[in-house]
Design a protein around this motif. Structure first.
Motif, PDB file in Angstrom:
ATOM      1  N   VAL A  39      42.449  30.815  40.239  1.00  0.00           N
ATOM      2  CA  VAL A  39      43.411  31.259  41.250  1.00  0.00           C
ATOM      3  C   VAL A  39      43.704  30.099  42.190  1.00  0.00           C
ATOM      4  O   VAL A  39      42.788  29.444  42.697  1.00  0.00           O
ATOM      5  CB  VAL A  39      42.843  32.448  42.052  1.00  0.00           C
ATOM      6  CG1 VAL A  39      43.817  32.845  43.157  1.00  0.00           C
ATOM      7  CG2 VAL A  39      42.549  33.630  41.137  1.00  0.00           C
ATOM      8  N   ARG A  56      42.293  37.633  45.492  1.00  0.00           N
ATOM      9  CA  ARG A  56      42.825  37.566  44.135  1.00  0.00           C
ATOM     10  C   ARG A  56      41.719  37.287  43.115  1.00  0.00           C
ATOM     11  O   ARG A  56      41.712  37.860  42.013  1.00  0.00           O
ATOM     12  CB  ARG A  56      43.916  36.505  44.048  1.00  0.00           C
ATOM     13  CG  ARG A  56      45.139  36.852  44.879  1.00  0.00           C
ATOM     14  CD  ARG A  56      46.225  35.807  44.777  1.00  0.00           C
ATOM     15  NE  ARG A  56      46.769  35.726  43.428  1.00  0.00           N
ATOM     16  CZ  ARG A  56      47.949  35.197  43.132  1.00  0.00           C
ATOM     17  NH1 ARG A  56      48.707  34.703  44.102  1.00  0.00           N
ATOM     18  NH2 ARG A  56      48.368  35.151  41.892  1.00  0.00           N
ATOM     19  N   MET A  60      40.549  39.828  40.142  1.00  0.00           N
ATOM     20  CA  MET A  60      40.514  39.383  38.757  1.00  0.00           C
ATOM     21  C   MET A  60      39.168  39.719  38.113  1.00  0.00           C
ATOM     22  O   MET A  60      39.107  40.243  36.998  1.00  0.00           O
ATOM     23  CB  MET A  60      40.768  37.884  38.669  1.00  0.00           C
ATOM     24  CG  MET A  60      40.810  37.342  37.250  1.00  0.00           C
ATOM     25  SD  MET A  60      40.718  35.528  37.185  1.00  0.00           S
ATOM     26  CE  MET A  60      38.976  35.279  37.587  1.00  0.00           C
ATOM     27  N   ALA A 120      43.632  38.948  33.298  1.00  0.00           N
ATOM     28  CA  ALA A 120      43.419  37.989  34.385  1.00  0.00           C
ATOM     29  C   ALA A 120      44.729  37.675  35.102  1.00  0.00           C
ATOM     30  O   ALA A 120      44.782  37.614  36.335  1.00  0.00           O
ATOM     31  CB  ALA A 120      42.794  36.710  33.829  1.00  0.00           C
ATOM     32  N   SER A 123      45.975  40.497  37.322  1.00  0.00           N
ATOM     33  CA  SER A 123      45.142  40.825  38.486  1.00  0.00           C
ATOM     34  C   SER A 123      44.952  39.669  39.462  1.00  0.00           C
ATOM     35  O   SER A 123      44.223  39.815  40.439  1.00  0.00           O
ATOM     36  CB  SER A 123      43.769  41.331  38.010  1.00  0.00           C
ATOM     37  OG  SER A 123      43.134  40.355  37.209  1.00  0.00           O
ATOM     38  N   ALA A 125      45.018  35.778  38.479  1.00  0.00           N
ATOM     39  CA  ALA A 125      44.941  34.403  37.976  1.00  0.00           C
ATOM     40  C   ALA A 125      46.338  33.812  37.839  1.00  0.00           C
ATOM     41  O   ALA A 125      47.264  34.499  37.410  1.00  0.00           O
ATOM     42  CB  ALA A 125      44.219  34.368  36.633  1.00  0.00           C
TER      43      ALA A 125
END
Length: 220
Positions: A39, A56, A60, A120, A123, A125
């Motif tokens: 991220v 974040r 993830m 990923a 959510s 990445a």
């Protein structure tokens, strides 16, 4: 590196020898994949950039757990904070901060790699560094490659002896295992920058190449 010596009788005259290098190669399908992704967030305030990145990244990780990725298979590879500057007329002005949190995710079912990427991305990445294809246990494959290397060395020595009309002995005087290179995929997998998408991410596994090399000395 190992060396094997064959016993010689005492008072035996020094033998004339042929020295050859044998190589063996085995190809295997990987059973483990390590995905490096993470991220990146930016903000004029460093605390805001950190807070957004943490949210974040945690989102993830929670999402990956829902698709049966174990927490012990998610490791932090790096965590960085970079100040950002605007340069004008030789003067640097601080404009904000960039926070980057990179994870290594070990996947033991290669069929799940695409789904892990999609989860990923959805959510939190937004960057990816590389994909590493590996074998959980490469030793059985290396032993097979080593066997092929010894056979290759013997075949080379026989070819040389027959070409020159020499009465070569089948049993080598010495066999030396050369330094071993780690297994590697057929071709490097390029790094990418991820963007949210509803399209499934197709990840094709790459064969792993395992090589062994020996040096053998035969007498004639």
């Amino acid at each position: 590196m190992q060396e094997w010596y064959m016993p010689m009788q005492r008072n035996q005259p020094t033998a004339q020898t042929i020295t050859v290098t044998g190589q063996g190669t085995v190809t295997a399908k990987p059973d483990t994949v390590i995905i490096t992704l993470g991220v990146r967030t930016e903000h004029t305030n460093v605390q805001e950039a950190l807070a957004e990145n943490a949210k974040r990244a945690n989102d993830m990780i929670r999402a990956l757990k829902t698709i049966e990725v174990n927490e012990e298979d998610i490791d932090t590879a790096s965590f960085s904070i970079y100040p950002k500057y605007n340069y004008s007329n030789g003067t640097a002005t601080l404009t904000g901060y960039e926070v980057e949190h990179i994870f290594d995710i070990t996947v033991k079912d290669t069929k799940k790699v695409g789904n892990i990427y999609d989860t990923a991305i959805a959510s939190g990445a937004n960057i990816a560094r590389q994909i590493q294809f590996r074998l959980a246990n490469e030793q059985p494959y290396y032993q097979q490659a080593l066997m092929l290397a010894v056979k290759n060395a013997k075949e080379k020595a026989i070819t040389i002896a027959r070409t020159l009309g020499l009465p070569m002995h089948d049993m080598p005087l010495q066999i030396k295992e050369e330094s071993v290179a780690p297994p590697f995929p057929r071709a490097p997998y390029s790094a990418t920058t991820l963007a949210e998408s509803s399209t499934a991410t197709p990840i094709q596994t790459q064969d792993i190449i395992i090589k062994a090399t020996v040096q053998a000395v035969f007498s004639y």
